[in-house]
Write an enzyme that holds these catalytic residues in place. Structure first.
Site, mmCIF file in Angstrom:
data_model
loop_
_atom_site.group_PDB
_atom_site.id
_atom_site.type_symbol
_atom_site.label_atom_id
_atom_site.label_comp_id
_atom_site.label_asym_id
_atom_site.label_seq_id
_atom_site.Cartn_x
_atom_site.Cartn_y
_atom_site.Cartn_z
ATOM 1 N N HIS A 107 26.140 -55.683 -28.289
ATOM 2 C CA HIS A 107 24.764 -56.105 -28.875
ATOM 3 C C HIS A 107 23.587 -55.455 -28.040
ATOM 4 C CE1 HIS A 107 25.243 -59.518 -26.639
ATOM 5 N NE2 HIS A 107 23.623 -59.673 -26.692
ATOM 6 N N ASP A 109 19.577 -56.957 -27.324
ATOM 7 C CA ASP A 109 18.963 -58.139 -27.665
ATOM 8 C C ASP A 109 17.695 -58.223 -28.449
ATOM 9 O OD1 ASP A 109 20.475 -59.384 -25.740
ATOM 10 O OD2 ASP A 109 19.313 -59.183 -24.293
ATOM 11 N N HIS A 265 25.221 -54.691 -24.557
ATOM 12 C CA HIS A 265 26.124 -55.338 -23.700
ATOM 13 C C HIS A 265 26.980 -56.332 -24.529
ATOM 14 C CE1 HIS A 265 22.425 -57.367 -24.311
ATOM 15 N NE2 HIS A 265 22.964 -58.556 -24.242
ATOM 16 N N ARG A 280 18.039 -66.917 -17.990
ATOM 17 C CA ARG A 280 17.849 -65.782 -18.543
ATOM 18 C C ARG A 280 16.370 -65.737 -18.955
ATOM 19 N NH1 ARG A 280 17.534 -63.850 -24.477
ATOM 20 N NH2 ARG A 280 18.991 -62.472 -24.910
HETATM 21 C C1 OGA Z 1 22.142 -62.206 -23.192
HETATM 22 C C2 OGA Z 1 23.591 -61.798 -23.005
HETATM 23 C C3 OGA Z 1 25.437 -61.832 -21.704
HETATM 24 C C4 OGA Z 1 26.388 -62.507 -20.488
HETATM 25 O O1 OGA Z 1 21.786 -63.128 -22.153
HETATM 26 O O2 OGA Z 1 21.364 -61.762 -23.909
HETATM 27 O O3 OGA Z 1 24.261 -61.250 -23.715
HETATM 28 O O4 OGA Z 1 27.043 -62.060 -19.789
HETATM 29 N N1 OGA Z 1 24.239 -62.466 -22.128
HETATM 30 O O5 OGA Z 1 25.982 -63.993 -20.590
HETATM 31 MN MN MN Z 2 22.496 -60.408 -25.153
#
Ligand code: OGA
Ligand code: MN
Length: 289
Positions: A107, A109, A265, A280
């Site tokens: 996906h 974000d 990712h 994050r």
């Molecule tokens: C995000 C996500 C990936 C991870 O924070 O948007 O997809 O490895 N995280 O935690």
């Molecule tokens: Mn993500």
């Protein structure tokens, strides 16, 4: 390539981690305010490598927010509560008892939003002894490797992007309750539930075209789900062929910063009975075209 791009930087060093995308950056301490020249090089490294990684960073929520503000306004997640004192910082805490993880499909974000995130920063507070890596894929390559016929076919098509990832039929609240130890919020009632975005996206800074697809694309504009499915599934599967990807192995203190406008990712869920805690911060983006 590595030597060439290294010699073009004065303040940082870049070390590519795969053929398709991704570079580790050294020579910079993100815990401190950075000079404009250094920030300009980090921006160039991001545009050239699509996702950049920094090791051994001594981050706090304040320091992450300060670094992120260099790239734009900070985005507040509509569905997930931030840290108690930092509503703009999400703590992704996958506990030993959690079966599912956050981001466990391909996906990009906030693709369901009218203005999806420009970039996301993730800092590793605690990582499993092994596992919990993150995969990234280069959507410029995914687009460029399509045939001329397919490029022409999708050139004016828009994908309909929905907040819930397609593999789940359950409601968001029910899914989250069964998956992650995070507090989910009711999104504002006036928030659009889906957004239409072009399948071929032009990057506003590089001018390059990329394939704009991900788990949020449920169907194609002006088509039924049944009509859309073969093309959506083909493009989705194509978009993360191994040669378009890199894989990042986290350590405590690693920070990743990815450009959501030209990558996807995938968070690998392969560490049962272990804990992984990430902080994050997401930077607002603009309307895709
Ligand atoms: C995000 C996500 C990936 C991870 O924070 O948007 O997809 O490895 N995280 O935690
Ligand atoms: Mn993500």
């Amino acid at each position: 390539m590595d030597g060439m791009s290294n010699s073009a930087y004065r303040y940082i060093q870049t070390h590519r981690i795969a053929g398709a995308l991704g570079a580790e950056i050294s020579g910079v301490n993100l815990a401190e305010p950075l000079a404009l020249e250094v920030l300009a090089e980090i921006r160039r490294a991001l545009l050239e490598n699509l996702v950049i990684f920094f090791r051994d960073q001594d981050m706090t929520p304040e320091r992450m927010l300060r670094f992120a503000r260099n790239w734009g306004e900070i985005h507040r997640h509509p569905y997930i509560a931030g840290m108690p004192d930092y509503p703009d910082v999400l703590e992704l805490n996958k506990k030993a008892s959690d079966k599912r993880n956050f981001g466990g499909d391909w996906h990009t974000d906030q693709m369901f939003a009218p203005k999806p995130a420009m970039g996301t920063m993730l800092w590793a507070k605690q990582v499993p002894a092994a596992g919990g890596d993150t995969l990234f894929a280069n959507m410029y390559l995914a687009y460029e490797s399509l045939s001329d016929g397919m490029k022409a076919l999708i050139s004016d098509v828009r994908g309909m992007c929905v907040g819930d990832k397609k593999k789940s039929g359950a409601s968001r609240a029910a899914v989250n309750a069964a998956t992650i130890s995070m507090t989910t919020l009711e999104p504002p009632p006036d928030m659009p539930r889906e957004s239409a975005h072009p399948l071929v996206r032009t990057h506003p800074e590089t001018g390059r075209k990329s394939l704009y697809i991900g788990g949020h694309v449920h169907y194609l504009e002006n088509m039924t789900r049944e009509e859309s499915a073969p093309l959506v599934e083909y493009l989705y599967e194509h978009s993360h062929r191994p040669e378009f990807t890199c894989r990042f192995r986290w350590q405590q203190g690693s920070l990743a910063f990815w450009d959501n406008r030209c990558t996807q990712h995938f968070a690998i869920n392969d560490y049962p009975a272990e804990t992984r805690i990430m902080h994050r911060v997401t930077v607002c983006g603009d309307t895709p075209y």
